[in-house]
Scaffold this motif. Sequence first.
Motif, mmCIF file in Angstrom:
data_model
loop_
_atom_site.group_PDB
_atom_site.id
_atom_site.type_symbol
_atom_site.label_atom_id
_atom_site.label_comp_id
_atom_site.label_asym_id
_atom_site.label_seq_id
_atom_site.Cartn_x
_atom_site.Cartn_y
_atom_site.Cartn_z
ATOM 1 N N ARG A 157 1.002 -1.403 0.012
ATOM 2 C CA ARG A 157 -0.093 0.051 0.194
ATOM 3 C C ARG A 157 1.059 1.019 0.150
ATOM 4 O O ARG A 157 0.151 2.435 -0.436
ATOM 5 C CB ARG A 157 -0.558 -0.337 1.196
ATOM 6 C CG ARG A 157 -1.346 -1.357 1.181
ATOM 7 C CD ARG A 157 -3.273 -0.643 0.288
ATOM 8 N NE ARG A 157 -4.082 -2.030 0.512
ATOM 9 C CZ ARG A 157 -4.557 -2.122 -0.669
ATOM 10 N NH1 ARG A 157 -4.927 -1.968 -2.382
ATOM 11 N NH2 ARG A 157 -5.905 -3.409 -0.323
ATOM 12 N N LEU A 158 2.703 1.260 0.070
ATOM 13 C CA LEU A 158 2.748 2.148 -0.031
ATOM 14 C C LEU A 158 2.972 2.947 -1.401
ATOM 15 O O LEU A 158 2.730 2.229 -2.660
ATOM 16 C CB LEU A 158 4.335 1.910 0.245
ATOM 17 C CG LEU A 158 4.567 1.691 1.639
ATOM 18 C CD1 LEU A 158 6.386 0.535 2.018
ATOM 19 C CD2 LEU A 158 4.637 2.277 3.239
ATOM 20 N N SER A 159 3.590 3.993 -2.059
ATOM 21 C CA SER A 159 3.736 4.167 -2.860
ATOM 22 C C SER A 159 4.761 4.368 -3.278
ATOM 23 O O SER A 159 6.185 4.327 -2.442
ATOM 24 C CB SER A 159 3.421 6.734 -2.773
ATOM 25 O OG SER A 159 3.797 6.742 -3.506
ATOM 26 N N GLU A 160 5.325 3.766 -4.221
ATOM 27 C CA GLU A 160 6.007 4.044 -5.093
ATOM 28 C C GLU A 160 6.977 4.727 -5.806
ATOM 29 O O GLU A 160 7.604 4.966 -6.992
ATOM 30 C CB GLU A 160 6.093 2.899 -6.267
ATOM 31 C CG GLU A 160 4.823 2.812 -7.467
ATOM 32 C CD GLU A 160 4.181 1.949 -6.849
ATOM 33 O OE1 GLU A 160 2.837 2.097 -7.873
ATOM 34 O OE2 GLU A 160 3.790 1.651 -5.980
ATOM 35 N N GLY A 161 6.316 6.173 -5.716
ATOM 36 C CA GLY A 161 6.522 7.394 -6.800
ATOM 37 C C GLY A 161 5.757 7.362 -8.120
ATOM 38 O O GLY A 161 5.903 8.522 -8.646
ATOM 39 N N ARG A 162 4.851 6.286 -8.179
ATOM 40 C CA ARG A 162 3.960 7.408 -9.013
ATOM 41 C C ARG A 162 3.328 8.141 -9.601
ATOM 42 O O ARG A 162 2.765 8.121 -8.108
ATOM 43 C CB ARG A 162 3.275 5.477 -9.952
ATOM 44 C CG ARG A 162 4.046 4.383 -10.136
ATOM 45 C CD ARG A 162 2.438 3.475 -11.087
ATOM 46 N NE ARG A 162 3.317 2.448 -11.152
ATOM 47 C CZ ARG A 162 3.889 2.054 -12.036
ATOM 48 N NH1 ARG A 162 3.632 2.945 -13.173
ATOM 49 N NH2 ARG A 162 4.809 0.652 -12.537
ATOM 50 N N GLY A 163 3.248 8.897 -10.170
ATOM 51 C CA GLY A 163 2.058 10.364 -9.937
ATOM 52 C C GLY A 163 3.142 11.828 -9.213
ATOM 53 O O GLY A 163 2.995 12.332 -9.487
ATOM 54 N N THR A 164 4.773 11.415 -9.533
ATOM 55 C CA THR A 164 5.365 12.230 -9.288
ATOM 56 C C THR A 164 7.029 12.225 -10.572
ATOM 57 O O THR A 164 6.342 11.122 -11.380
ATOM 58 C CB THR A 164 6.362 12.137 -8.094
ATOM 59 O OG1 THR A 164 7.699 10.894 -8.069
ATOM 60 C CG2 THR A 164 4.951 11.711 -6.530
ATOM 61 N N THR A 165 7.673 12.998 -10.322
ATOM 62 C CA THR A 165 9.040 12.496 -11.301
ATOM 63 C C THR A 165 9.921 12.029 -11.346
ATOM 64 O O THR A 165 10.673 11.964 -11.603
ATOM 65 C CB THR A 165 9.715 14.097 -11.202
ATOM 66 O OG1 THR A 165 9.803 15.118 -10.143
ATOM 67 C CG2 THR A 165 8.397 15.693 -11.942
ATOM 68 N N ARG A 166 9.742 11.706 -9.925
ATOM 69 C CA ARG A 166 11.022 10.540 -9.826
ATOM 70 C C ARG A 166 9.863 8.896 -8.934
ATOM 71 O O ARG A 166 10.512 8.634 -8.227
ATOM 72 C CB ARG A 166 11.507 10.927 -8.613
ATOM 73 C CG ARG A 166 12.505 11.989 -8.752
ATOM 74 C CD ARG A 166 13.222 13.238 -7.141
ATOM 75 N NE ARG A 166 11.456 13.645 -6.890
ATOM 76 C CZ ARG A 166 12.006 13.961 -5.347
ATOM 77 N NH1 ARG A 166 12.393 14.552 -5.101
ATOM 78 N NH2 ARG A 166 10.378 14.819 -5.501
ATOM 79 N N PRO A 167 9.038 8.318 -9.827
ATOM 80 C CA PRO A 167 8.773 7.435 -9.858
ATOM 81 C C PRO A 167 9.911 6.116 -9.473
ATOM 82 O O PRO A 167 11.134 6.290 -10.248
ATOM 83 C CB PRO A 167 7.965 6.700 -10.874
ATOM 84 C CG PRO A 167 8.784 7.449 -11.597
ATOM 85 C CD PRO A 167 9.051 8.921 -11.338
ATOM 86 N N PHE A 168 9.343 4.978 -8.287
ATOM 87 C CA PHE A 168 10.401 4.228 -8.127
ATOM 88 C C PHE A 168 11.981 4.920 -7.170
ATOM 89 O O PHE A 168 13.006 4.291 -6.707
ATOM 90 C CB PHE A 168 10.752 2.956 -8.801
ATOM 91 C CG PHE A 168 10.054 2.605 -9.902
ATOM 92 C CD1 PHE A 168 9.017 1.821 -9.542
ATOM 93 C CD2 PHE A 168 9.412 2.707 -11.183
ATOM 94 C CE1 PHE A 168 8.250 1.148 -9.872
ATOM 95 C CE2 PHE A 168 8.443 2.224 -11.802
ATOM 96 C CZ PHE A 168 7.431 1.529 -11.425
ATOM 97 N N GLN A 169 12.365 6.049 -7.744
ATOM 98 C CA GLN A 169 13.435 6.678 -6.594
ATOM 99 C C GLN A 169 12.882 6.516 -4.878
ATOM 100 O O GLN A 169 13.275 7.581 -4.208
ATOM 101 C CB GLN A 169 13.988 7.635 -7.629
ATOM 102 C CG GLN A 169 14.301 7.150 -8.485
ATOM 103 C CD GLN A 169 14.869 8.273 -9.259
ATOM 104 O OE1 GLN A 169 14.470 8.273 -9.936
ATOM 105 N NE2 GLN A 169 16.524 9.291 -8.623
ATOM 106 N N LEU A 170 10.617 7.527 -5.409
ATOM 107 C CA LEU A 170 10.891 7.817 -3.994
ATOM 108 C C LEU A 170 9.470 6.427 -3.666
ATOM 109 O O LEU A 170 9.327 5.711 -3.932
ATOM 110 C CB LEU A 170 10.364 8.440 -4.372
ATOM 111 C CG LEU A 170 10.546 9.964 -4.523
ATOM 112 C CD1 LEU A 170 8.829 11.387 -5.164
ATOM 113 C CD2 LEU A 170 11.427 11.061 -3.080
ATOM 114 N N THR A 171 9.547 6.434 -2.477
ATOM 115 C CA THR A 171 8.140 5.523 -1.672
ATOM 116 C C THR A 171 7.978 5.785 -0.349
ATOM 117 O O THR A 171 9.084 6.644 0.272
ATOM 118 C CB THR A 171 9.574 4.256 -0.717
ATOM 119 O OG1 THR A 171 10.195 3.763 -2.547
ATOM 120 C CG2 THR A 171 8.528 3.444 -0.224
ATOM 121 N N GLY A 172 6.882 5.795 -0.223
ATOM 122 C CA GLY A 172 6.922 5.634 1.368
ATOM 123 C C GLY A 172 5.378 6.262 1.956
ATOM 124 O O GLY A 172 4.631 5.933 0.483
ATOM 125 N N ALA A 173 4.738 6.772 2.375
ATOM 126 C CA ALA A 173 3.127 6.554 2.775
ATOM 127 C C ALA A 173 2.678 8.263 3.848
ATOM 128 O O ALA A 173 3.644 8.587 4.498
ATOM 129 C CB ALA A 173 2.286 5.736 3.431
#
Length: 400
Positions: A244-260
């Motif tokens: 359920r964490l975000s893998e950064g889709r919807g940002t300019t850094r997908p897969f480099q960002l992880t969070g919730a």
Amino acid sequence: MIRTGLDRLLADPSVLGGRHYGLLGHGASITADARPIHLALAALAGLSSPPSVLFGPEHGWYGVEQDMVAAESGIDPWTGVPIVSLYGDSEETLRPSPDAFRGLDLLVIDLQDVGSRYYTYAATAVWAAEAALAAGCEVWVLDRPNPLGGELVEGDLPRPGHESFVSAFHLPVRHGLTLGELVLLEGHRRGMDDSPVRIWEMEGWHRGMTWSETGLPWIAPSPNMPTTATALVYPGGCLVEATRLSEGRGTTRPFQLTGAPHLDPQALATALAGRGLPGVTFVPTWFRPQFQKHAKQVCGGVELVVTDPRAFQPYRTGVELIDAVRRLDPERFEWRHEPYEFVSDQPAIDLLTGGPECRTAIESGDRGGGLADWIASWSQDEQAFREERRDILLYSEEPA
């Protein structure tokens, strides 16, 4: 600069004269001077035949669809050539029937892969090649570089019964093959060594080459693969899709960002720093995805910064990241439960990792005996795969 299979073909386009061929490609199928493949071939009037049909993989020929969104068939507005989608709204659409190649005598495949077992273009290429051969077509694969290089191998081999669109073949997660080599390997496994499949090899590429050393432009092969830095972290970052964490889709850094929204960035960064993962640092950060998981919400998390690409272990890093998040907040950590790439009877994490071992080890909370032992077991799979792939490599393992 290297020459890709496409650029080698364009140097002698007369080989396409009189051929009725289909083209499996996408927006990243470009020449060294950044011309789309179908336009470059259509411009060769009198020297070759133009493609009769364009086949598009997941995300569509133009790469406009997000993950797991059906791509529609249609007509290419520049050439008037029909586009046939090989990614629809059901599992059955992923494997074309031989009828899709009726009237053709050749299938040309030019797809930019990213060197990870999950990336679906390899499955589409192999399955389309099988169907085309069954229809009596010859198959050409125009080879391109693996942006992760061709030396390093990382990860476990999927277990029987866990095959899917994201684990279609018996490969480690980071396999170190070009698409041409992968097609050769799968052809060998299927007893198709004598089939009419031709790999147009690259000139000048060697296995230790970084993307920047190729001199080629990078065009995103899918909407969330904007840079080669993204491709480098993807073998681990993709695992976050199974949570359920975000893998950064919807940002300019997908897969480099992880969070919730509920995560403490500094606590997560500190926990990961303590795991001694090579070649990477974790920057505590906040981000707001514009779509998909936690859309429009501020998420706390980390950004992966690769400091040494050769030492970096992306798959292990992704596994350790998920484990660290669950340990920080076990009550709110959740796996993805919705169907994943048309599979509903197995958790997404099992499909991606090729079995239940990762999930059960993380759920057990036994980092020492469970997760560490599973990670240590990869070395046997990696060695077995290195030995198997040796006979089909098109580009030497010897240093250039």
